[in-house]
Design an enzyme around this catalytic site. Structure first.
Site, PDB file in Angstrom:
ATOM      1  N   ILE A 275       0.835  -1.210   0.000  1.00  0.00           N
ATOM      2  CA  ILE A 275       0.000   0.000   0.000  1.00  0.00           C
ATOM      3  C   ILE A 275       0.871   1.261   0.000  1.00  0.00           C
ATOM      4  O   ILE A 275       0.577   2.237  -0.699  1.00  0.00           O
ATOM      5  CB  ILE A 275      -0.932  -0.017   1.236  1.00  0.00           C
TER       6      ILE A 275
ATOM      7  N   ASP B 173      11.497   3.452   5.146  1.00  0.00           N
ATOM      8  CA  ASP B 173      11.170   2.040   5.339  1.00  0.00           C
ATOM      9  C   ASP B 173      12.391   1.379   5.978  1.00  0.00           C
ATOM     10  O   ASP B 173      13.486   1.941   6.001  1.00  0.00           O
ATOM     11  CB  ASP B 173      10.838   1.379   3.986  1.00  0.00           C
TER      12      ASP B 173
ATOM     13  N   ASP C 231      14.202   1.823  11.129  1.00  0.00           N
ATOM     14  CA  ASP C 231      13.222   0.966  11.799  1.00  0.00           C
ATOM     15  C   ASP C 231      12.410   1.890  12.699  1.00  0.00           C
ATOM     16  O   ASP C 231      12.986   2.600  13.536  1.00  0.00           O
ATOM     17  CB  ASP C 231      13.966  -0.094  12.618  1.00  0.00           C
ATOM     18  N   VAL C 232      11.084   1.889  12.547  1.00  0.00           N
ATOM     19  CA  VAL C 232      10.278   2.835  13.323  1.00  0.00           C
ATOM     20  C   VAL C 232      10.295   2.521  14.825  1.00  0.00           C
ATOM     21  O   VAL C 232       9.766   3.291  15.622  1.00  0.00           O
ATOM     22  CB  VAL C 232       8.815   2.920  12.813  1.00  0.00           C
TER      23      VAL C 232
ATOM     24  N   ASN D   4       2.241   4.740   7.278  1.00  0.00           N
ATOM     25  CA  ASN D   4       1.680   3.506   6.702  1.00  0.00           C
ATOM     26  C   ASN D   4       2.367   2.230   7.203  1.00  0.00           C
ATOM     27  O   ASN D   4       1.858   1.140   6.946  1.00  0.00           O
ATOM     28  CB  ASN D   4       1.773   3.628   5.169  1.00  0.00           C
TER      29      ASN D   4
ATOM     30  N   TYR E  78      -3.538  -7.520  16.491  1.00  0.00           N
ATOM     31  CA  TYR E  78      -3.523  -6.602  15.344  1.00  0.00           C
ATOM     32  C   TYR E  78      -4.683  -5.608  15.458  1.00  0.00           C
ATOM     33  O   TYR E  78      -4.512  -4.407  15.246  1.00  0.00           O
ATOM     34  CB  TYR E  78      -3.614  -7.407  14.046  1.00  0.00           C
TER      35      TYR E  78
ATOM     36  N   LYS F 289      -4.624  -1.458  15.696  1.00  0.00           N
ATOM     37  CA  LYS F 289      -5.276  -0.555  14.737  1.00  0.00           C
ATOM     38  C   LYS F 289      -6.400   0.247  15.404  1.00  0.00           C
ATOM     39  O   LYS F 289      -6.703   1.371  14.990  1.00  0.00           O
ATOM     40  CB  LYS F 289      -5.780  -1.346  13.534  1.00  0.00           C
TER      41      LYS F 289
ATOM     42  N   THR G 221      -9.056  -6.317   3.179  1.00  0.00           N
ATOM     43  CA  THR G 221      -7.895  -7.179   2.916  1.00  0.00           C
ATOM     44  C   THR G 221      -7.324  -6.834   1.546  1.00  0.00           C
ATOM     45  O   THR G 221      -8.015  -6.956   0.531  1.00  0.00           O
ATOM     46  CB  THR G 221      -8.297  -8.660   2.976  1.00  0.00           C
ATOM     47  N   VAL G 222      -6.069  -6.394   1.539  1.00  0.00           N
ATOM     48  CA  VAL G 222      -5.466  -5.839   0.335  1.00  0.00           C
ATOM     49  C   VAL G 222      -4.440  -6.822  -0.219  1.00  0.00           C
ATOM     50  O   VAL G 222      -3.631  -7.377   0.528  1.00  0.00           O
ATOM     51  CB  VAL G 222      -4.774  -4.497   0.640  1.00  0.00           C
TER      52      VAL G 222
HETATM   53  N1  LIG Z   1      -2.620  -5.842   3.287  1.00  0.00           N
HETATM   54  C1  LIG Z   1      -3.755  -5.773   3.989  1.00  0.00           C
HETATM   55  O1  LIG Z   1      -4.651  -6.613   3.877  1.00  0.00           O
HETATM   56  C2  LIG Z   1      -3.985  -4.615   4.933  1.00  0.00           C
HETATM   57  C3  LIG Z   1      -5.293  -4.387   5.391  1.00  0.00           C
HETATM   58  C4  LIG Z   1      -5.546  -3.328   6.252  1.00  0.00           C
HETATM   59  C5  LIG Z   1      -4.515  -2.518   6.654  1.00  0.00           C
HETATM   60  N2  LIG Z   1      -3.243  -2.751   6.201  1.00  0.00           N
HETATM   61  C6  LIG Z   1      -2.195  -1.866   6.682  1.00  0.00           C
HETATM   62  O2  LIG Z   1      -1.563  -1.260   5.573  1.00  0.00           O
HETATM   63  C7  LIG Z   1      -0.223  -0.949   5.904  1.00  0.00           C
HETATM   64  C8  LIG Z   1       0.680  -1.479   4.816  1.00  0.00           C
HETATM   65  O3  LIG Z   1       0.448  -2.856   4.641  1.00  0.00           O
HETATM   66  P1  LIG Z   1       0.867  -3.659   3.325  1.00  0.00           P
HETATM   67  O4  LIG Z   1      -0.175  -4.665   3.097  1.00  0.00           O
HETATM   68  O5  LIG Z   1       1.237  -2.714   2.246  1.00  0.00           O
HETATM   69  O6  LIG Z   1       2.154  -4.444   3.903  1.00  0.00           O
HETATM   70  P2  LIG Z   1       3.598  -4.731   3.301  1.00  0.00           P
HETATM   71  O7  LIG Z   1       4.163  -5.769   4.211  1.00  0.00           O
HETATM   72  O8  LIG Z   1       3.515  -4.997   1.825  1.00  0.00           O
HETATM   73  O9  LIG Z   1       4.369  -3.345   3.517  1.00  0.00           O
HETATM   74  C9  LIG Z   1       4.711  -2.890   4.810  1.00  0.00           C
HETATM   75  C10 LIG Z   1       5.995  -2.085   4.728  1.00  0.00           C
HETATM   76  O10 LIG Z   1       6.318  -1.646   6.067  1.00  0.00           O
HETATM   77  C11 LIG Z   1       7.704  -1.848   6.264  1.00  0.00           C
HETATM   78  N3  LIG Z   1       7.985  -2.038   7.678  1.00  0.00           N
HETATM   79  C12 LIG Z   1       7.575  -3.066   8.460  1.00  0.00           C
HETATM   80  N4  LIG Z   1       8.073  -2.924   9.702  1.00  0.00           N
HETATM   81  C13 LIG Z   1       8.794  -1.789   9.704  1.00  0.00           C
HETATM   82  C14 LIG Z   1       9.550  -1.108  10.685  1.00  0.00           C
HETATM   83  N5  LIG Z   1       9.683  -1.601  11.936  1.00  0.00           N
HETATM   84  N6  LIG Z   1      10.151   0.065  10.358  1.00  0.00           N
HETATM   85  C15 LIG Z   1      10.058   0.568   9.099  1.00  0.00           C
HETATM   86  N7  LIG Z   1       9.357  -0.041   8.113  1.00  0.00           N
HETATM   87  C16 LIG Z   1       8.744  -1.199   8.410  1.00  0.00           C
HETATM   88  C17 LIG Z   1       8.054  -3.095   5.457  1.00  0.00           C
HETATM   89  O11 LIG Z   1       9.442  -3.161   5.182  1.00  0.00           O
HETATM   90  C18 LIG Z   1       7.184  -2.928   4.220  1.00  0.00           C
HETATM   91  O12 LIG Z   1       7.859  -2.236   3.184  1.00  0.00           O
HETATM   92  C19 LIG Z   1       0.020  -1.547   7.289  1.00  0.00           C
HETATM   93  O13 LIG Z   1      -0.121  -0.528   8.263  1.00  0.00           O
HETATM   94  C20 LIG Z   1      -1.098  -2.559   7.445  1.00  0.00           C
HETATM   95  O14 LIG Z   1      -1.443  -2.762   8.797  1.00  0.00           O
HETATM   96  C21 LIG Z   1      -2.953  -3.787   5.349  1.00  0.00           C
END
Ligand SMILES: NC(=O)c1ccc[n+]([C@@H]2O[C@H](COP(=O)([O-])OP(=O)(O)OC[C@H]3O[C@@H](n4cnc5c(N)ncnc54)[C@H](O)[C@@H]3O)[C@@H](O)[C@H]2O)c1
Length: 238
Positions: A18, A37, A52-53, A79, A144, A148, A176-177
């Site tokens: 995302i 990231d 790392d956050v 994000n 989780y 959120k 769910t993405v």
């Molecule tokens: N995919 C889904 O179904 C979904 C649904 C609802 C919400 N979300 C939310 O969307 C956001 C992005 O999810 P996504 O599906 O794109 O996931 P993803 O795993 O594809 O991307 C997440 C990114 O965050 C980075 N990351 C993880 N931990 C980190 C840290 N400690 N410090 C810095 N960077 C870090 C990862 O390296 C990755 O590039 C998240 O907050 C997730 O909770 C995802």
């Protein structure tokens, strides 16, 4: 001229899923975009800062570097997020602390570091990636969902605190993405095809949300364009 020409944006978690789609969309619409990231490399063609956050010093240094590269900051997309599966009794304390540290305190760290630059912007906005899990009880997502839920409440509290600074704060709640995140979920499923079918069936429009722009996955909801009237309280000025 595009609507976002001159807008400077920082997207966290922008190396994948995302965040990557958001960074590319903002850049495509004319914004200048940097990505933060923890991944080894960021998206091609965009300024990348690695942190790392969970590490406050690293976050402060990375945000300062991004703000310097962008020449200021108008939009922060918080994000970064990680998942956790299980009921309330299924994860140990270390897992609870780790997920809350990334999903909640990590967002706080980045925001804290970015606020001085956002306060200097004439059109500042923060967008937090939250989740359907914040507003709907999903099975096997206790930790989780708690993380959120905190992001959703924090979004409202930050919106109240920062409105006087001219900073708008909002959240986006994806279902769910179809990102690498879901790929990892399917990898550990007993029957990945059945799990994918179950995830798709859980969505009334019958498919996973796509992170691609114009994904056609916004339905049955509303977006208040009301200056905060519906959900934000501010103290009356004496
Ligand atoms: N995919 C889904 O179904 C979904 C649904 C609802 C919400 N979300 C939310 O969307 C956001 C992005 O999810 P996504 O599906 O794109 O996931 P993803 O795993 O594809 O991307 C997440 C990114 O965050 C980075 N990351 C993880 N931990 C980190 C840290 N400690 N410090 C810095 N960077 C870090 C990862 O390296 C990755 O590039 C998240 O907050 C997730 O909770 C995802």
């Amino acid at each position: 001229m595009s609507g976002l020409d001159g807008t400077r944006a920082l997207v966290t978690g922008g190396a994948s899923g995302i965040g990557l789609a958001t960074a590319r969309r903002l850049a495509g619409d004319g914004a200048t975009v940097a990505v933060l990231d923890v991944a080894d490399t960021g998206p091609d063609g965009l300024p990348y800062v690695r942190a790392d956050v969970r590490d406050d010093a690293a976050v402060r240094a990375a945000v300062a570097e991004a703000v310097a590269a962008l020449g200021g900051l108008d939009v922060l997309v918080n994000n970064v997020g990680i998942g956790a599966q299980g009921r309330v009794e299924d994860n140990d304390d270390d897992t609870w602390h780790r997920v809350l540290d990334v999903n909640v305190v990590g967002l706080v760290r980045v925001t804290r570091a970015a606020l001085p630059a956002l306060r200097d912007s004439a059109r500042a906005a923060i967008v937090n990636t939250c989740s359907i899990a914040a507003t709907t009880g999903l099975p096997d997502r206790a930790l989780y969902s708690a993380s959120k839920g905190a992001v959703l409440s924090l979004t409202l509290a930050m919106a109240a605190d920062l409105v006087a600074d001219g900073i708008r704060v909002n959240a986006v709640n994806p279902g769910t993405v179809d990102t690498p995140w879901v790929g990892r979920l399917l990898d550990v499923a007993d029957d990945p095809a059945a799990e994918r079918a179950a995830l798709e069936a859980r969505q009334p429009h019958g498919r996973l949300v796509s992170a691609a722009p114009t994904a056609g996955s916004t339905t049955g909801t509303w977006l208040a364009v009301d200056g905060g009237m519906a959900r934000v309280r501010v103290r009356a000025k004496n």
